[in-house]
Each structure stands twice: as C-alpha cells, then as structure tokens.
Design a protein around this motif. Structure first.
Motif, PDB file in Angstrom:
ATOM      1  N   ASP A   2       0.844  -1.196   0.000  1.00  0.00           N
ATOM      2  CA  ASP A   2       0.000   0.000   0.000  1.00  0.00           C
ATOM      3  C   ASP A   2       0.878   1.245   0.000  1.00  0.00           C
ATOM      4  O   ASP A   2       2.087   1.169   0.197  1.00  0.00           O
ATOM      5  N   GLY A   3       0.260   2.381  -0.243  1.00  0.00           N
ATOM      6  CA  GLY A   3       1.014   3.629  -0.242  1.00  0.00           C
ATOM      7  C   GLY A   3       0.185   4.766  -0.786  1.00  0.00           C
ATOM      8  O   GLY A   3      -0.980   4.594  -1.161  1.00  0.00           O
ATOM      9  N   PHE A   5       1.569   6.948  -3.300  1.00  0.00           N
ATOM     10  CA  PHE A   5       1.931   7.023  -4.717  1.00  0.00           C
ATOM     11  C   PHE A   5       1.572   8.387  -5.312  1.00  0.00           C
ATOM     12  O   PHE A   5       1.001   8.480  -6.397  1.00  0.00           O
ATOM     13  N   ASP A   6       1.918   9.447  -4.570  1.00  0.00           N
ATOM     14  CA  ASP A   6       1.671  10.812  -5.045  1.00  0.00           C
ATOM     15  C   ASP A   6       2.789  11.188  -6.016  1.00  0.00           C
ATOM     16  O   ASP A   6       3.957  10.878  -5.774  1.00  0.00           O
ATOM     17  N   HIS A   9       6.705   8.239  -9.322  1.00  0.00           N
ATOM     18  CA  HIS A   9       8.087   8.358  -9.807  1.00  0.00           C
ATOM     19  C   HIS A   9       8.737   6.972  -9.871  1.00  0.00           C
ATOM     20  O   HIS A   9       8.145   5.967  -9.464  1.00  0.00           O
ATOM     21  N   ALA A  15       9.594   0.030  -6.356  1.00  0.00           N
ATOM     22  CA  ALA A  15       8.995  -0.626  -5.182  1.00  0.00           C
ATOM     23  C   ALA A  15       7.943  -1.642  -5.640  1.00  0.00           C
ATOM     24  O   ALA A  15       7.901  -2.780  -5.165  1.00  0.00           O
ATOM     25  N   LYS A  40       0.636  12.964   6.226  1.00  0.00           N
ATOM     26  CA  LYS A  40       1.776  13.705   5.659  1.00  0.00           C
ATOM     27  C   LYS A  40       1.439  15.117   5.214  1.00  0.00           C
ATOM     28  O   LYS A  40       2.334  15.861   4.816  1.00  0.00           O
ATOM     29  N   HIS A  90       6.433  -3.417   2.166  1.00  0.00           N
ATOM     30  CA  HIS A  90       6.710  -1.971   2.197  1.00  0.00           C
ATOM     31  C   HIS A  90       8.204  -1.759   2.033  1.00  0.00           C
ATOM     32  O   HIS A  90       8.997  -2.657   2.332  1.00  0.00           O
ATOM     33  N   ILE A 116      11.098  -4.407   1.080  1.00  0.00           N
ATOM     34  CA  ILE A 116      11.909  -4.350  -0.148  1.00  0.00           C
ATOM     35  C   ILE A 116      12.817  -3.129  -0.002  1.00  0.00           C
ATOM     36  O   ILE A 116      12.571  -2.274   0.832  1.00  0.00           O
ATOM     37  N   LYS A 117      13.858  -3.062  -0.817  1.00  0.00           N
ATOM     38  CA  LYS A 117      14.815  -1.965  -0.670  1.00  0.00           C
ATOM     39  C   LYS A 117      14.245  -0.670  -1.259  1.00  0.00           C
ATOM     40  O   LYS A 117      13.826  -0.650  -2.410  1.00  0.00           O
ATOM     41  N   VAL A 122      15.253   9.581  -4.679  1.00  0.00           N
ATOM     42  CA  VAL A 122      13.996  10.148  -5.189  1.00  0.00           C
ATOM     43  C   VAL A 122      12.902  10.008  -4.140  1.00  0.00           C
ATOM     44  O   VAL A 122      12.837   9.004  -3.435  1.00  0.00           O
ATOM     45  N   SER A 124       8.682  11.910  -3.268  1.00  0.00           N
ATOM     46  CA  SER A 124       7.696  12.925  -3.651  1.00  0.00           C
ATOM     47  C   SER A 124       8.089  14.266  -3.054  1.00  0.00           C
ATOM     48  O   SER A 124       7.924  15.316  -3.681  1.00  0.00           O
TER      49      SER A 124
HETATM   50  N1  CTP Z   1       9.187   3.790  -2.012  1.00  0.00           N
HETATM   51  C1  CTP Z   1      10.450   3.304  -2.405  1.00  0.00           C
HETATM   52  N2  CTP Z   1      11.423   4.171  -2.843  1.00  0.00           N
HETATM   53  C2  CTP Z   1      11.171   5.507  -2.903  1.00  0.00           C
HETATM   54  C3  CTP Z   1       9.907   6.024  -2.518  1.00  0.00           C
HETATM   55  C4  CTP Z   1       8.927   5.125  -2.083  1.00  0.00           C
HETATM   56  O1  CTP Z   1      10.703   2.088  -2.340  1.00  0.00           O
HETATM   57  N3  CTP Z   1      12.148   6.321  -3.303  1.00  0.00           N
HETATM   58  C5  CTP Z   1       8.176   2.836  -1.535  1.00  0.00           C
HETATM   59  C6  CTP Z   1       7.770   3.076  -0.082  1.00  0.00           C
HETATM   60  O2  CTP Z   1       8.698   2.477   0.816  1.00  0.00           O
HETATM   61  C7  CTP Z   1       6.418   2.411  -0.037  1.00  0.00           C
HETATM   62  C8  CTP Z   1       5.857   2.664  -1.451  1.00  0.00           C
HETATM   63  O3  CTP Z   1       6.979   3.044  -2.262  1.00  0.00           O
HETATM   64  O4  CTP Z   1       6.533   1.013   0.145  1.00  0.00           O
HETATM   65  C9  CTP Z   1       4.815   3.750  -1.476  1.00  0.00           C
HETATM   66  O5  CTP Z   1       5.388   4.921  -0.896  1.00  0.00           O
HETATM   67  P1  CTP Z   1       4.473   6.169  -0.549  1.00  0.00           P
HETATM   68  O6  CTP Z   1       3.387   5.772   0.349  1.00  0.00           O
HETATM   69  O7  CTP Z   1       4.054   6.846  -1.799  1.00  0.00           O
HETATM   70  O8  CTP Z   1       5.319   7.148   0.313  1.00  0.00           O
HETATM   71  P2  CTP Z   1       6.831   7.515   0.533  1.00  0.00           P
HETATM   72  O9  CTP Z   1       7.569   6.362   1.054  1.00  0.00           O
HETATM   73  O10 CTP Z   1       6.822   8.685   1.440  1.00  0.00           O
HETATM   74  O11 CTP Z   1       7.357   7.969  -0.870  1.00  0.00           O
HETATM   75  P3  CTP Z   1       7.665   9.473  -1.176  1.00  0.00           P
HETATM   76  O12 CTP Z   1       8.779   9.895  -0.290  1.00  0.00           O
HETATM   77  O13 CTP Z   1       8.038   9.463  -2.617  1.00  0.00           O
HETATM   78  O14 CTP Z   1       6.393  10.233  -0.892  1.00  0.00           O
END
Ligand code: CTP
Length: 209
Positions: A2-3, A5-6, A9, A15, A40, A90, A116-117, A122, A124
């Motif tokens: 879940d996430g 995904f704003d 990218h 991920a 957030k 996550h 996962i790594k 990068v 948002s």
């Molecule tokens: N994620 C990732 N690598 C990134 C950004 C996000 O692996 N550079 C992963 C997060 O760990 C999560 C999923 O993408 O499992 C969705 O992330 P999200 O909820 O959109 O939030 P953030 O982790 O805050 O990503 P961002 O900083 O881009 O908002």
C-alpha cells in the motif's frame, strides 16, 4: 503493498516491481486523500489521479482504493481473510503514524510483513522541492515568449536556485541508472511477425494519469 503514490516516480515503480517479484499476484492499496492529509499533509495528486496512474503499472494485478494509512488489526484481518493476502510489503524506510508509532506494527507482530529496498535519490518530497524552484518562472511577466521559455528551462533544472545558494538536494536529480536496472524494468517482450507496431514519444515529465 500500500502507499500514497503521489506524483508517481521511478522509486514507486521500483517498489512495485520488487513487491510483485515477492509473490504471484500483487494487490496495490492506494491511501485516500483524507488519510494522506492526516499522515503527511495534502497530496499534489488527488485519489482518482493516483489510482489511474498505478492502474497503468505493468506489475500491478489489482488496485484497492480507500485503504487506511495504518494497517489496523481489523483491516489486516480483512486483507488476510476476505482478500486472501499472504503478506504485506513496504520499503525499508520507517513508516510512522502522526503519534510516532509504526504503521505496520500489527503486520510485523504476526510475521506477515516483508520489506523491499527503498530506491535512493527520489521521493515525492524531493519532487515538490524541485517544483518550488520553478515558482518564479511561472510568475515570469516578460512579454517575450522565448525569454519566458529560457527562464522556465533554467528553473526546471534548478540552476538559478543553485547559483543563489539553494538546496542542491531538491534541485538536482540523484538518479543513477545501471544497465541492470534497465533490464529489470524492461518487459523483454518482442513483437511477433505481423504485429502492428506503434511509436509514441514525449518528455513524460512527472508521469501522471
Ligand atoms: N518507495 C520506495 N522508494 C522511494 C519512494 C517510495 O521504495 N524512493 C516505496 C515506499 O517504501 C512504499 C511505497 O513506495 O513502500 C509507497 O510509498 P508512498 O506511500 O508513496 O510514500 P513515501 O515512502 O513517502 O514515498 P515518497 O517519499 O516518494 O512520498
């Protein structure tokens, strides 16, 4: 997985790619606007835009809208029993609730949580920083169109901001592509004889719905 995904990218794409590789079928939960605001602050893209974008990702088998930011016991039971989810994935970054507790604590307690790594370089937040560097370009009042375009380009690369002592981290991309990463992202699909082959080009900046 879940996430939010704003402003989708390549970190999100990576991920999702890794999550799909953890199993056979990937259900992607998308957190609704009101929950993102609580956790957030307001997202740049609304829920419908974020849903449409992740629907287009090749590794996503099913999208689940309206999921809570916190994996509560109640929601976890619904995932396991109603949706037959085996485990929750996550990135390896901490995901905290406004009170500082772990949003995935319940899933970790029952050993149904996999990390996962996270993709470095990068986020948002970083993209919002790059866009803030562009604000003065959009308010450019020059009647000369080519002058406006030059200014826009300069700002979108953050160069002027750098010259003014701006924050490098928010103005310069840290993306380090490797040939291995390109292979991981490519489908490996080749056209069959007789297939109609279509070409579409574009800049595809800030990939969106
Ligand atoms: N994620 C990732 N690598 C990134 C950004 C996000 O692996 N550079 C992963 C997060 O760990 C999560 C999923 O993408 O499992 C969705 O992330 P999200 O909820 O959109 O939030 P953030 O982790 O805050 O990503 P961002 O900083 O881009 O908002």
């Amino acid at each position: 997985m879940d996430g939010c995904f704003d402003m989708f990218h390549y970190g999100h794409a990576n991920a999702i790619r890794q999550a799909r590789a953890c199993g056979d079928y990937l259900v992607l939960g998308v957190v609704p606007d009101e929950e993102v605001i609580m956790a957030k602050g307001p997202p740049v893209m609304n829920e419908d835009e974020r849903l449409c974008t992740v629907e287009a990702v090749r590794w996503v088998d099913e999208v689940m809208p309206g999921v809570p930011y916190e994996i509560t016991e109640e929601f976890m039971t619904e995932l396991f029993e109603k949706h037959k989810i085996d485990f929750i994935v996550h990135g390896d970054d901490p995901c905290l609730l406004p009170d500082g507790t772990d949003a995935y604590a319940a899933a970790k307690r029952v050993n149904r949580f996999v990390t996962i790594k996270r993709t470095e370089g990068v986020s948002s937040t970083d993209i919002v920083g790059r866009m803030l560097m562009c604000t003065r370009a959009s308010s450019c009042t020059s009647p000369n169109v080519s002058e406006q375009k030059t200014q826009l380009r300069t700002f979108s690369q953050g160069l002027e901001a750098l010259e003014e002592g701006g924050d490098e981290a928010t103005s310069v991309s840290h993306f380090l592509p490797t040939s291995r990463r390109f292979v991981q992202f490519s489908s490996g699909k080749k056209p069959a004889p007789g297939d109609k082959i279509v070409y579409l080009d574009g800049a595809f900046d800030m990939f969106h719905a």
